[in-house]
Structure formats: structure tokens, C-alpha cells
Design a protein around this motif. Structure first.
Motif, PDB file in Angstrom:
ATOM      1  N   ILE A 188      26.250   8.750  10.911  1.00 24.10           N
ATOM      2  CA  ILE A 188      26.032   8.045   9.646  1.00 24.10           C
ATOM      3  C   ILE A 188      25.516   6.668  10.008  1.00 24.10           C
ATOM      4  O   ILE A 188      26.211   5.881  10.647  1.00 24.10           O
ATOM      5  CB  ILE A 188      27.324   7.943   8.819  1.00 24.10           C
ATOM      6  CG1 ILE A 188      27.831   9.347   8.485  1.00 24.10           C
ATOM      7  CG2 ILE A 188      27.078   7.138   7.552  1.00 24.10           C
ATOM      8  CD1 ILE A 188      29.088   9.352   7.651  1.00 24.10           C
ATOM      9  N   MET A 189      24.262   6.404   9.651  1.00 20.46           N
ATOM     10  CA  MET A 189      23.621   5.195  10.143  1.00 20.46           C
ATOM     11  C   MET A 189      23.005   4.388   9.002  1.00 20.46           C
ATOM     12  O   MET A 189      22.321   4.934   8.136  1.00 20.46           O
ATOM     13  CB  MET A 189      22.520   5.599  11.133  1.00 20.46           C
ATOM     14  CG  MET A 189      21.678   4.482  11.637  1.00 20.46           C
ATOM     15  SD  MET A 189      20.815   4.992  13.130  1.00 20.46           S
ATOM     16  CE  MET A 189      19.271   5.478  12.453  1.00 20.46           C
ATOM     17  N   ILE A 190      23.269   3.100   9.025  1.00 18.29           N
ATOM     18  CA  ILE A 190      22.612   2.199   8.085  1.00 18.29           C
ATOM     19  C   ILE A 190      21.384   1.653   8.790  1.00 18.29           C
ATOM     20  O   ILE A 190      21.459   1.271   9.954  1.00 18.29           O
ATOM     21  CB  ILE A 190      23.541   1.035   7.695  1.00 18.29           C
ATOM     22  CG1 ILE A 190      24.729   1.575   6.904  1.00 18.29           C
ATOM     23  CG2 ILE A 190      22.777  -0.016   6.897  1.00 18.29           C
ATOM     24  CD1 ILE A 190      25.777   0.524   6.622  1.00 18.29           C
ATOM     25  N   SER A 191      20.246   1.659   8.090  1.00 14.82           N
ATOM     26  CA  SER A 191      19.041   1.196   8.771  1.00 14.82           C
ATOM     27  C   SER A 191      18.046   0.596   7.793  1.00 14.82           C
ATOM     28  O   SER A 191      17.924   1.028   6.652  1.00 14.82           O
ATOM     29  CB  SER A 191      18.401   2.360   9.514  1.00 14.82           C
ATOM     30  OG  SER A 191      17.258   1.917  10.186  1.00 14.82           O
ATOM     31  N   HIS A 192      17.334  -0.422   8.266  1.00 17.91           N
ATOM     32  CA  HIS A 192      16.202  -0.940   7.500  1.00 17.91           C
ATOM     33  C   HIS A 192      14.893  -0.410   8.059  1.00 17.91           C
ATOM     34  O   HIS A 192      13.832  -0.680   7.535  1.00 17.91           O
ATOM     35  CB  HIS A 192      16.195  -2.476   7.546  1.00 17.91           C
ATOM     36  CG  HIS A 192      17.292  -3.085   6.751  1.00 17.91           C
ATOM     37  ND1 HIS A 192      17.421  -2.889   5.402  1.00 17.91           N
ATOM     38  CD2 HIS A 192      18.332  -3.873   7.113  1.00 17.91           C
ATOM     39  CE1 HIS A 192      18.498  -3.541   4.975  1.00 17.91           C
ATOM     40  NE2 HIS A 192      19.068  -4.132   5.994  1.00 17.91           N
ATOM     41  N   ASP A 193      15.021   0.355   9.157  1.00 16.44           N
ATOM     42  CA  ASP A 193      13.842   0.928   9.799  1.00 16.44           C
ATOM     43  C   ASP A 193      13.540   2.255   9.121  1.00 16.44           C
ATOM     44  O   ASP A 193      13.933   3.324   9.573  1.00 16.44           O
ATOM     45  CB  ASP A 193      14.154   1.122  11.289  1.00 16.44           C
ATOM     46  CG  ASP A 193      12.947   1.598  12.073  1.00 16.44           C
ATOM     47  OD1 ASP A 193      11.920   1.924  11.435  1.00 16.44           O
ATOM     48  OD2 ASP A 193      13.040   1.647  13.312  1.00 16.44           O
ATOM     49  N   ILE A 194      12.831   2.169   7.972  1.00 15.43           N
ATOM     50  CA  ILE A 194      12.674   3.342   7.114  1.00 15.43           C
ATOM     51  C   ILE A 194      11.864   4.431   7.807  1.00 15.43           C
ATOM     52  O   ILE A 194      12.131   5.618   7.648  1.00 15.43           O
ATOM     53  CB  ILE A 194      12.047   2.924   5.757  1.00 15.43           C
ATOM     54  CG1 ILE A 194      12.226   4.028   4.717  1.00 15.43           C
ATOM     55  CG2 ILE A 194      10.608   2.546   5.891  1.00 15.43           C
ATOM     56  CD1 ILE A 194      13.488   3.869   3.941  1.00 15.43           C
ATOM     57  N   ALA A 195      10.897   4.031   8.611  1.00 18.94           N
ATOM     58  CA  ALA A 195      10.072   5.018   9.316  1.00 18.94           C
ATOM     59  C   ALA A 195      10.943   5.867  10.229  1.00 18.94           C
ATOM     60  O   ALA A 195      10.841   7.098  10.243  1.00 18.94           O
ATOM     61  CB  ALA A 195       8.984   4.302  10.113  1.00 18.94           C
ATOM     62  N   ALA A 196      11.798   5.206  10.990  1.00 18.86           N
ATOM     63  CA  ALA A 196      12.678   5.941  11.895  1.00 18.86           C
ATOM     64  C   ALA A 196      13.654   6.812  11.115  1.00 18.86           C
ATOM     65  O   ALA A 196      13.948   7.949  11.498  1.00 18.86           O
ATOM     66  CB  ALA A 196      13.432   4.982  12.794  1.00 18.86           C
ATOM     67  N   ALA A 197      14.132   6.274   9.984  1.00 16.31           N
ATOM     68  CA  ALA A 197      15.068   7.042   9.163  1.00 16.31           C
ATOM     69  C   ALA A 197      14.408   8.342   8.724  1.00 16.31           C
ATOM     70  O   ALA A 197      15.001   9.423   8.821  1.00 16.31           O
ATOM     71  CB  ALA A 197      15.505   6.224   7.948  1.00 16.31           C
ATOM     72  N   LEU A 198      13.157   8.262   8.256  1.00 17.66           N
ATOM     73  CA  LEU A 198      12.465   9.458   7.785  1.00 17.66           C
ATOM     74  C   LEU A 198      12.158  10.414   8.938  1.00 17.66           C
ATOM     75  O   LEU A 198      12.061  11.611   8.750  1.00 17.66           O
ATOM     76  CB  LEU A 198      11.162   9.061   7.070  1.00 17.66           C
ATOM     77  CG  LEU A 198      11.362   8.301   5.767  1.00 17.66           C
ATOM     78  CD1 LEU A 198      10.036   7.911   5.161  1.00 17.66           C
ATOM     79  CD2 LEU A 198      12.177   9.129   4.777  1.00 17.66           C
ATOM     80  N   ARG A 199      12.013   9.855  10.125  1.00 14.79           N
ATOM     81  CA  ARG A 199      11.670  10.697  11.256  1.00 14.79           C
ATOM     82  C   ARG A 199      12.886  11.474  11.782  1.00 14.79           C
ATOM     83  O   ARG A 199      12.782  12.642  12.127  1.00 14.79           O
ATOM     84  CB  ARG A 199      11.099   9.813  12.365  1.00 14.79           C
ATOM     85  CG  ARG A 199      10.700  10.604  13.574  1.00 14.79           C
ATOM     86  CD  ARG A 199       9.775   9.840  14.481  1.00 14.79           C
ATOM     87  NE  ARG A 199       9.850  10.432  15.806  1.00 14.79           N
ATOM     88  CZ  ARG A 199       9.712   9.761  16.930  1.00 14.79           C
ATOM     89  NH1 ARG A 199       9.476   8.463  16.885  1.00 14.79           N
ATOM     90  NH2 ARG A 199       9.797  10.373  18.074  1.00 14.79           N
ATOM     91  N   TYR A 200      14.044  10.799  11.829  1.00 19.90           N
ATOM     92  CA  TYR A 200      15.198  11.431  12.500  1.00 19.90           C
ATOM     93  C   TYR A 200      16.243  12.024  11.556  1.00 19.90           C
ATOM     94  O   TYR A 200      16.905  12.988  11.901  1.00 19.90           O
ATOM     95  CB  TYR A 200      15.900  10.414  13.396  1.00 19.90           C
ATOM     96  CG  TYR A 200      15.080   9.975  14.583  1.00 19.90           C
ATOM     97  CD1 TYR A 200      14.913  10.816  15.676  1.00 19.90           C
ATOM     98  CD2 TYR A 200      14.483   8.721  14.613  1.00 19.90           C
ATOM     99  CE1 TYR A 200      14.163  10.423  16.771  1.00 19.90           C
ATOM    100  CE2 TYR A 200      13.723   8.310  15.694  1.00 19.90           C
ATOM    101  CZ  TYR A 200      13.571   9.169  16.785  1.00 19.90           C
ATOM    102  OH  TYR A 200      12.834   8.780  17.855  1.00 19.90           O
TER     103      TYR A 200
END
Ligand code: ATP
Ligand code: MG
Lengths: 235, 284
Positions: A188-200
């Protein structure tokens, strides 16, 4: 039953609500990314799930026999005292404390695992250094190694790559994916790196003015993230 | 030099001197162990408050004509330690005020009680020795020495047993709580150990100087060392060394025990500070 089920959660401070009626569930093996603007309540949500603060309303259920000692956590900020004497090794090892119960010392296997995690974070050269004398990014890696020690089923990460250089960031994402795929650790990860979020990620929880919870594919279709994603290039 | 040695051998034959040294070593060892935790958790003020509570408890015990006041003092101090740590966690500012209220209140009531109910003319002497521990260490009975020894062994054993947990709870309490460490239980245990240490240390330096015994070793060690373990070991050695030095000097020079020990602590603190500044920290 799901690993974590949140039902009708309301979150906030001193009775002031910041998140209303949030429901979602996380199953074993999921890779959930929580996205949303600054101040939308992501860290608050994570702290509430971890039992560090109480929800204003609603409930959080755990399943699959999940125990707290199987949870790892990387906080967004660690308010460490300015002159705390602690070596990197001591900090990383302390990740095992939850598993110790009343046992007073760490086992050999735990010490080895700690060394491995230190190596995985590329900080073996720092392992005898004093934690508070490290740079922000180095400290972040130490805390990640500590979180890895604490994890055996579920890993909470609050902005794990903030402050990391690009090379370590890429390594970080690979490592997390490996944990998720090979050791089936739920992320469960909070992220502002939306590209990485969509990738992984397998699932996305978007909080803010509009709330979305669902699979990664459904999120991309829904278009809720699009506004966010356009601006997201710079994030 | 030989003169001093002769004097020391002479004194060594008196049991009260041997008791004083033994008790001094044990107490200073105990009091240094939790110093780092107290300093870093901003609990040092609690140590201060507790010692005043212990003073009040001692006054009550002496008014009630207890032959052995330690159990009562211990009980009251442990209860207050737990209560103070509770309030300290719930509301930070209120916690501070609560400590001030309890500690000053206990001091005043303690003095008042002693004043009202002590028949002897030597009131100021009594009060002075409870506050500054001026003579008490040299007048310890065998039972008191035994009790001190037993308590010290328990404290040291508990500290060794809980060492990693103390570190985890002190370094990052919310991480510890989130990953399944029973932080409430360990905070409670820390509070109890602190209370026991305070009561022990009162015998050595009196209630006003206890904080010095707890804080100086930790602060000095932190000037030089950078890991929790080396700081802990160093402050233990520092504390024992200064106490031995202080007791010996006080016997030879006839100065009050408590304040001589604290003076030794202060001198060594400056030595360590200078050394730390010179070395820029030892990475061990
Ligand atoms: N301790 C606190 N007391 C009162 N309000 C708080 C506290 N911590 C956070 N808040 C408020 O709660 C809201 C959500 O904070 P939170 O830290 O959860 O945001 P976030 O989504 O993690 O933001 P970021 O992306 O900046 O990390 C904010 O408006 C903040 O002002
Ligand atoms: Mg946050």
C-alpha cells in the motif's frame, strides 16, 4: 476475506472532517497506490489504518489472519530528535522489534536479513554511521531498510521515493515490485509519482474532491485521474 | 601520595565506607542507563518532578515513624511516575504543568510535614540531608545496602532485557506501535524503572541532585559517541567513575558526598565536551 477492509471511514482531526465515508478493500497480493493532492488526507488514512489514530467514524477490519507484527511501515516524516545517537545498523535492526515479542535479543537470521536489506538499499558503506548525520535521501533509504525488516505480509509506504535520486528511485520501484511478485507481499503506497503508480499498481485509490477506488485499468478509463495526470508530468 | 593511600586504607577498614562505595557504584550504574532515553524523550523534567515526590513521600514516612521508609517511598514514586508519563503523553503542555504542580506541591507538603511533626531540633539538618544527601550515604545500614543492591541488580537486568525495546520506543514510537511493538507496556516499564532509579539515587545524592546523576553521563557520552550502544556503555562507565571519584574525594576532603559527585560529573562533562569537539565524534 480481504486483508484489509475499510467501511464508511470518516477521518479528521479534533472532530474536523477531511475525508468522508470512504470504503475500499485490499486483498492479499494487491499493489495499491493512493494518490491525491497535498493535504487530501493520504497520510492520515495510512496512519488510521495502522492504528496510530482513531477514525471519526467507520471501521477497519483485518482478515487472512494478519498480525501487526507482519506489517512494515515507512512514515512520511520521522521526527527524530536532533541529537539522537543511533547507528544505521541499530535503526535498521529495530524494524524486527515487533516480531520479537518478549524475546530480548535479535536472532542471527534477523541480523543477516538486516544486512541484506542494508545491501538492497545500497547503504552498506553507511551502516556504522550515525543516522542523524546522513543526508535526507540516505536517511530515507535507512528507513526503507527498516520497513523491509518489519514486513512479512504487508508493506505501507508513505511517499517512498521522495528525496531519492533517479537511479535509486528506479531501483526502489523494482525492489517493491519484486517483493510484491516474488514474495507476494501486499503493497500500500502513497505516491505523487502518478506515472509510476499507473505502471506498477494493481489498484488505485484516488482521494480528494472526487474519490475513486478500483483497478488500475478502470482508473485510467474513468478519466478521474486525467486532470491530475496532465499536471502529473511535473509531479 | 602515600599519605592519601594510608588514609584510604585506614578508611577502607570501616564497613560504612565500603558500603558507601558499593552502593555508590550500583546506584550510579543504574541511574546512567536510562539517561539517554530520559534526555531524548524530554523526560528529564519528570526525573526532577519524581525526586520531589520521593522527598514528600520520605517526609510522610518519617512523620509516621517508619523504621524503613524505602517501600513506601518506592510505591508512591512508582505511582506518580506512571501517572506523570500518562499525562505527559496525552497533552504536552498540560503534562509540564502537572509535573511542576506535583513536584513543587510534594516539596512544600514534605517540608511542612517534617516541620510540624519532627520533634528533634535538627530539622534543617534533616531536610538538608534529604535534599542534598549530605551524610546519608555514610550512614547506610546493612539492610539498606542489601535493598539497594537487590534493586540495582533488578534495574540492570531489566534494562539489559528490554534494551532493544527501549531503543525502538525511544527512537520512533509511532513506527514501533505500527509494527506491533507494545509501546504502552514498555513506556509503563520505563516509568517504573525510572521511579526505582530515582528512589535509589536519593540515597546517594539527595533529591535535588538526582537529575544531575541521570543527565550528566548521558549528555557527556553523547558528546563523544554516536551509536545508542556506545553511548549507553560510555555513560555507565562515566557515571560509575565519577561516583567513585566523588565518594573518595568527599571522604578524604570531608565534603558532602552528593555535591562532590555532581561536581565530578560537571568536570568530566567539560572534558568530554572538549574531547568531542576536538574529535568531531567517534563512529563506533
Ligand atoms: N496533527 C494534525 N492535526 C491537525 N490537522 C492535521 C494534522 N496532520 C494533518 N492535518 C491536516 O489534515 C489534512 C490531511 O493531511 P495529510 O498529512 O493526511 O495529507 P496528505 O494527503 O498526506 O498530504 P501530502 O501529499 O502533503 O503528504 C491536512 O489538511 C492537514 O492540515
Ligand atoms: Mg502525506
Amino acid at each position: 476475506m480481504a486483508l484489509i477492509t475499510c467501511q464508511n471511514l470518516c477521518l479528521g482531526y479534533d472532530g474536523r472532517e477531511i475525508l468522508h465515508d470512504l470504503s475500499f478493500e485490499v486483498n492479499s497480493g494487491d499493489y495499491l497506490c493512493i494518490v491525491g493532492e497535498n493535504g487530501s488526507g493520504k497520510s492520515t488514512l495510512m496512519r488510521t489504518i495502522l492504528g496510530l489514530q482513531r477514525p471519526l467514524a467507520g471501521q477497519i477490519l483485518t482478515g487472512d489472519g494478519l498480525r501487526v507484527s507482519e506489517i512494515g511501515y515507512l512514515p512520511q516524516q520521522t521526527p527524530v530528535q536532533k541529537d539522537f545517537p543511533a547507528s544505521v545498523r541499530e535503526v535498521v535492526l529495530s524494524g524486527f522489534e515487533g516480531k520479537c515479542g518478549w524475546r530480548p535479543f535479535y536472532t542471527k537470521a534477523e541480523k543477516q536479513q538486516a544486512e541484506e536489506n542494508i545491501r538492497a538499499m545500497g547503504i552498506e558503506a553507511l551502516s556504522r554511521r550515525c543516522y542523524r548525520e546522513l543526508s535526507g535521501g540516505q536517511q530515507q533509504r535507512v528507513l526503507l531498510a527498516r520497513a523491509l525488516c518489519a514486513t512479512s505480509k504487508l508493506l505501507f509506504l508513505d511517499e517512498p521515493v521522495s528525496g531519492l535520486d533517479p537511479r535509486v528511485t528506479a531501483e526502489m520501484y523494482e525492489l517493491i515490485e519484486k517483493l510484491n511478485k516474488e514474495q507476494s507481499i501486499t503493497i500500500i503506497m502513497i505516491s505523487h509519482d502518478i506515472a509510476a503508480a499507473l505502471r506498477y499498481a494493481s489498484h488505485i485509490l484516488h482521494i480528494g474532491d472526487r474519490v475513486f477506488f478500483g483497478t488500475n485499468a478502470a482508473y485510467q478509463e474513468s478519466g478521474i485521474g486525467t486532470v491530475f495526470m496532465k499536471g502529473g508530468d511535473v509531479l | 601520595m602515600t599519605e592519601i593511600l594510608n588514609k584510604l586504607t585506614l578508611y577502607w577498614q570501616y564497613p560504612f565506607v565500603r558500603y558507601a562505595l558499593a552502593v555508590g557504584v550500583l546506584i550510579s550504574l543504574c541511574s546512567s542507563l536510562l539517561g539517554v532515553t530520559l534526555v531524548l524523550k524530554r523526560f528529564s523534567f519528570i526525573g526532577d518532578g519524581l525526586s520531589h515526590v520521593a522527598f514528600g513521600a520520605m517526609a510522610i514516612a518519617s512523620v509516621l515513624h517508619f523504621t524503613n521508609d524505602m517501600p513506601l517511598v518506592l510505591l508512591i514514586t512508582i505511582l506518580s511516575a506512571v501517572a506523570l508519563l500518562r499525562t505527559g503523553q496525552n497533552a504536552k503542555i498540560k503534562g509540564d504543568a502537572a509535573v511542576a504542580m506535583i513536584s513543587v506541591g510534594a516539596l512544600a507538603v514534605g517540608y511542612l510535614l517534617m516541620n510540624l511533626f519532627t520533634p528533634s531540633g535538627n530539622l534543617s539538618g534533616d531536610v538538608c540531608s534529604t535534599l542534598f544527601g549530605s551524610t546519608s550515604i555514610l550512614t547506610l545500614t546493612k539492610t539498606e545496602v542489601r535493598l539497594c543492591a537487590v534493586l540495582s541488580v533488578i534495574v540492570v537486568a531489566a534494562f539489559v532485557f528490554f534494551y532493544h525495546k527501549v531503543f525502538a520506543v525511544t527512537f520512533d514510537e509511532s513506527f514501533a506501535a505500527a509494527t506491533g511493538v507494545k509501546t504502552k507496556v514498555y513506556n509503563f516499564i520505563i516509568a517504573v524503572i525510572i521511579a526505582v532509579i530515582i528512589v535509589l539515587a536519593m540515597n546517594l545524592v539527595g533529591s535535588l541532585l538526582i537529575s544531575a546523576l541521570v543527565i550528566f553521563p548521558a549528555l557527556s557520552a553523547m558528546r563523544v559517541f554516536r551509536s545508542f550502544r556506545s553511548v549507553t556503555i560510555c555513560s555507565a562507565v562515566f557515571s560509575v567513575f565519577c561516583s567513585l571519584l566523588g565518594i573518595l574525594i568527599s571522604i578524604l576532603a570531608g565534603t558532602p558526598v552528593g555535591s562532590t559527585i555532581v561536581a565530578a560529573d560537571i568536570v568530566m562533562f567539560f572534558v568530554f565536551s572538549a574531547f568531542g569537539a576536538f574529535m568531531g565524534g567517534v563512529h563506533a
